[in-house]
Design an enzyme around this catalytic site. Sequence first.
Site, PDB file in Angstrom:
ATOM      1  N   TYR A  90      22.990  41.094   6.959  1.00 40.49           N
ATOM      2  CA  TYR A  90      23.279  39.708   7.369  1.00 40.49           C
ATOM      3  C   TYR A  90      22.502  39.501   7.813  1.00 40.49           C
ATOM      4  O   TYR A  90      21.335  38.682   7.182  1.00 40.49           O
ATOM      5  CB  TYR A  90      24.522  39.495   7.877  1.00 40.49           C
ATOM      6  CG  TYR A  90      24.702  38.028   8.291  1.00 40.49           C
ATOM      7  CD1 TYR A  90      24.625  37.370   7.234  1.00 40.49           C
ATOM      8  CD2 TYR A  90      24.039  37.862   9.905  1.00 40.49           C
ATOM      9  CE1 TYR A  90      24.943  35.771   7.519  1.00 40.49           C
ATOM     10  CE2 TYR A  90      24.457  35.952   9.724  1.00 40.49           C
ATOM     11  CZ  TYR A  90      24.664  35.578   9.165  1.00 40.49           C
ATOM     12  OH  TYR A  90      24.913  33.742   9.150  1.00 40.49           O
TER      13      TYR A  90
ATOM     14  N   SER B 200      20.163  31.140   9.139  1.00 45.66           N
ATOM     15  CA  SER B 200      20.464  31.313  10.267  1.00 45.66           C
ATOM     16  C   SER B 200      20.064  31.468  11.636  1.00 45.66           C
ATOM     17  O   SER B 200      18.408  32.331  11.157  1.00 45.66           O
ATOM     18  CB  SER B 200      22.133  32.515  10.428  1.00 45.66           C
ATOM     19  OG  SER B 200      22.135  33.534  11.666  1.00 45.66           O
TER      20      SER B 200
END
Length: 252
Positions: free
Chosen positions: A150, A137
């Site tokens: 995250y 990501s």
Amino acid sequence: MAPSRIAIVTGASSGIGAATARKLAEAGYRVVLTARREDRIEALAKELNDAGHQATAYTLDVTDRAAVDEFATAFKTVAVLVNNAGGALGADPVATGDPADWRTMYETNVIGTLNVTQALLPKLVASGDGTVVVVSSTAGLGTYEGGAGYVAAKHGEHVLAETLRLEIVGQPVRVIEIAPGMVKTDEFALTRFGGDEEKAAKVYQGVAEPLTANDVADTIAWTVTRPHHVNVDLLVLRPRAQASNTKVHREL
């Protein structure tokens, strides 16, 4: 490409994983779909087989090392491994973030990727032309407020891919990292916010065209199908409306 060439996709029950399985099947791979939700991957395998492709579903929790090791014994060689299983939980600041959520994200995104990659790496080497794809990501490349858990997990996954590439250079295996930015799928934001549809919708509010799962899957398939001597080390993929993790154009 011979249909016996095997591509394994983790987290294939929905979103980017399911879309990637479809793209790789179309490219001629025999796809092995893994996820925890058996009904989802069985339905996808049937869809692909009915369309004339070759697909097999295998229920798997990537955080269960014993189960992953058992799964790996089913293969002599593997051509492609797409480490897609992962996800985000919560958007709390560091001061109040839930350690259990942090632990779950680390176990799924980092340890899960480690488990599957370690178990299948000998099979990828044995293929003579293996590819490991890590779906990370843009969170693995830059931080943002409310995302530390995250972000920390995706930074770990990014470093795993980068280090593996250094360590196996000279072996017949490529390591490709795909780092998507804002992708609108049916479940990612909804899962992150514990099923709160209003909070999930706000993530994409005013963004005319966030990325789709198919956009990411198309990119993954493109990198995998490059000539074997071509390695796409890191590809960052964002919608035009997103300049960074913290700069997004919204039409309100």
